[in-house]
Design a protein around this motif. Sequence first.
Motif, PDB file in Angstrom:
ATOM      1  N   ALA A  26     -64.053-158.161  10.745  1.00 56.37           N
ATOM      2  CA  ALA A  26     -63.692-158.436  12.136  1.00 56.37           C
ATOM      3  C   ALA A  26     -62.559-159.453  12.215  1.00 56.37           C
ATOM      4  O   ALA A  26     -61.804-159.486  13.194  1.00 56.37           O
ATOM      5  CB  ALA A  26     -64.909-158.941  12.911  1.00 56.37           C
ATOM      6  N   GLY A  74     -71.082-151.350  20.740  1.00 54.81           N
ATOM      7  CA  GLY A  74     -71.010-150.716  19.433  1.00 54.81           C
ATOM      8  C   GLY A  74     -71.856-149.471  19.323  1.00 54.81           C
ATOM      9  O   GLY A  74     -71.636-148.635  18.440  1.00 54.81           O
ATOM     10  N   GLU A  75     -72.846-149.318  20.210  1.00 51.81           N
ATOM     11  CA  GLU A  75     -73.695-148.130  20.234  1.00 51.81           C
ATOM     12  C   GLU A  75     -73.185-147.082  21.214  1.00 51.81           C
ATOM     13  O   GLU A  75     -73.802-146.030  21.391  1.00 51.81           O
ATOM     14  CB  GLU A  75     -75.128-148.524  20.612  1.00 51.81           C
ATOM     15  N   ALA A  95     -60.561-148.259   9.505  1.00 54.32           N
ATOM     16  CA  ALA A  95     -62.024-148.308   9.474  1.00 54.32           C
ATOM     17  C   ALA A  95     -62.584-148.125   8.074  1.00 54.32           C
ATOM     18  O   ALA A  95     -61.962-147.529   7.193  1.00 54.32           O
ATOM     19  CB  ALA A  95     -62.601-147.231  10.399  1.00 54.32           C
ATOM     20  N   GLY A 148     -63.995-157.009  17.438  1.00 53.05           N
ATOM     21  CA  GLY A 148     -65.406-156.819  17.755  1.00 53.05           C
ATOM     22  C   GLY A 148     -65.821-157.371  19.098  1.00 53.05           C
ATOM     23  O   GLY A 148     -67.016-157.496  19.382  1.00 53.05           O
ATOM     24  N   MET A 192     -68.303-149.264  10.293  1.00 54.65           N
ATOM     25  CA  MET A 192     -69.206-148.403  11.046  1.00 54.65           C
ATOM     26  C   MET A 192     -70.344-147.892  10.171  1.00 54.65           C
ATOM     27  O   MET A 192     -70.158-147.669   8.981  1.00 54.65           O
ATOM     28  CB  MET A 192     -68.429-147.198  11.603  1.00 54.65           C
ATOM     29  N   SER A 193     -71.503-147.697  10.794  1.00 55.34           N
ATOM     30  CA  SER A 193     -72.660-147.100  10.128  1.00 55.34           C
ATOM     31  C   SER A 193     -73.026-145.808  10.846  1.00 55.34           C
ATOM     32  O   SER A 193     -73.192-145.803  12.071  1.00 55.34           O
ATOM     33  CB  SER A 193     -73.858-148.050  10.154  1.00 55.34           C
ATOM     34  N   ARG A 242     -69.011-156.212   8.062  1.00 57.61           N
ATOM     35  CA  ARG A 242     -68.489-156.123   9.435  1.00 57.61           C
ATOM     36  C   ARG A 242     -68.023-157.482   9.927  1.00 57.61           C
ATOM     37  O   ARG A 242     -66.975-157.597  10.569  1.00 57.61           O
ATOM     38  CB  ARG A 242     -69.563-155.555  10.363  1.00 57.61           C
ATOM     39  N   ARG A 256     -62.455-151.929  11.557  1.00 53.56           N
ATOM     40  CA  ARG A 256     -63.788-151.598  12.058  1.00 53.56           C
ATOM     41  C   ARG A 256     -64.699-151.166  10.912  1.00 53.56           C
ATOM     42  O   ARG A 256     -64.277-150.415  10.024  1.00 53.56           O
ATOM     43  CB  ARG A 256     -63.705-150.464  13.088  1.00 53.56           C
ATOM     44  N   GLN A 311     -67.028-146.553  17.729  1.00 54.26           N
ATOM     45  CA  GLN A 311     -68.378-147.103  17.755  1.00 54.26           C
ATOM     46  C   GLN A 311     -68.784-147.662  16.401  1.00 54.26           C
ATOM     47  O   GLN A 311     -68.390-147.138  15.359  1.00 54.26           O
ATOM     48  CB  GLN A 311     -69.379-146.026  18.181  1.00 54.26           C
ATOM     49  N   GLU A 312     -69.605-148.711  16.427  1.00 59.11           N
ATOM     50  CA  GLU A 312     -70.088-149.316  15.188  1.00 59.11           C
ATOM     51  C   GLU A 312     -71.312-148.603  14.631  1.00 59.11           C
ATOM     52  O   GLU A 312     -71.499-148.551  13.416  1.00 59.11           O
ATOM     53  CB  GLU A 312     -70.444-150.786  15.431  1.00 59.11           C
ATOM     54  N   THR A 313     -72.156-148.058  15.514  1.00 60.02           N
ATOM     55  CA  THR A 313     -73.393-147.409  15.082  1.00 60.02           C
ATOM     56  C   THR A 313     -73.534-146.070  15.783  1.00 60.02           C
ATOM     57  O   THR A 313     -73.512-146.015  17.014  1.00 60.02           O
ATOM     58  CB  THR A 313     -74.621-148.282  15.394  1.00 60.02           C
TER      59      THR A 313
END
Length: 412
Positions: free
Chosen positions: A339, A39-40, A301, A137, A346-347, A335, A344, A383-385
Amino acid sequence: MTDPLTPTKRKDPLIATHAGHVSPALRSRAATAMAARAGEGRFVLQVCDDCSRATYPQRDRCPFCWGTLNWQDQPNGAVIEAETTIRSSVDLFFKDHLPWRIGSVRLDAGPMATVHLHGDVGRGDHVRMELKLDRAGNPALLAMPEKETPHMADDPQLRVFTADPKFRRILVTDGRTATGQALAEALLKAGADTVFLGNADPLMRYPGQDRIESMEGIEPVRLSLTDTRSIEALAGQLGGRVDIVVNTVAFARQGGVGFGGNLNNLQAGLDLEVTGLMRLAQGFAPALSARSDDGDRSAAAFVDIVSVHGLTGKAGYAGSSATAAARLSLVASLRGEMAQTGIRVMSVLTGPVDDCWHQNVPPPKTTPAQIAGAVVTALQQGQETVCADEVAKDVLSRWQDDPTLTIREENK
């Protein structure tokens, strides 16, 4: 070669929306740890502390010497040893996305792995591996071409692992700010079909209004996150049309907890940023979830732009940090909920934004263009973050290494 994606025709309202399915949930803590790093945007494998050999798939112990495994960033190259195309499946998700290409690759880091294949790679190719998150996820390895190919981002399998804005319709919640306007322009440049630009008070003009609203693809809408009826009305009007929601609202004011704080500012910030986020999610999350697998332009998203100091607090901006912390908590919960539906969440983390409310904060500060670029990157990469600037990257890195120390450092 990948066929170029074409604009989707208007959907027949008499045709039922296709039900979205996701892959099975993760079954081990090691797989969940890999998902957190995916996710990063990192490419990581487990490496044994004793024999120093990398291993895949995820395990609890080294398969060679039974040693302890730790996650480490690895070279992301690989060679495709074999490939095949799946044309029949009983899994509900893959059944709807056939044919599906997979292959066996020899990673430059050592292990063999079964991976998903981009349409522009084949047996014998040296490829670039990316660690992606699927719609549920879960972590997955995707073999990408080493160099850019024509229409590479339009590959159907790649789009399953991303939320690319190309040909999608996107709601930006606050278009009155420089950040909202920069983001709208960046999304249009990335191929978005329409950007619905929120305006909490249409009767009051704002800087840049004529320019941004005259752009092709921009559609102004009335939206106030402090007004439940406003959100419900817009969700009723656009819920079936919006594919991505990007929350850009912010209420940054100086003030401490015991000194210089203003309870009215804190309450206003909580209502706009925290309660407003819940209103927004409750208004649009069900509609997004219902269209999570509705063809090439399915809903994809929910993005929230928030200060990285929600992780640490920030002396002098206590109220803003508190609302950011609450937003990060709400987004983490959302999140987990989304999922299960394939959307998605995201932050995008920022440092102090270069605006009128941070005039007394010394550089470096985050520009609206940096935030816009980070949002587009998060969507294109799935990406999540994502950190929008070096300040956010620095704070997040130190917080991951030692949370207690970083909290003290940011509040000296």
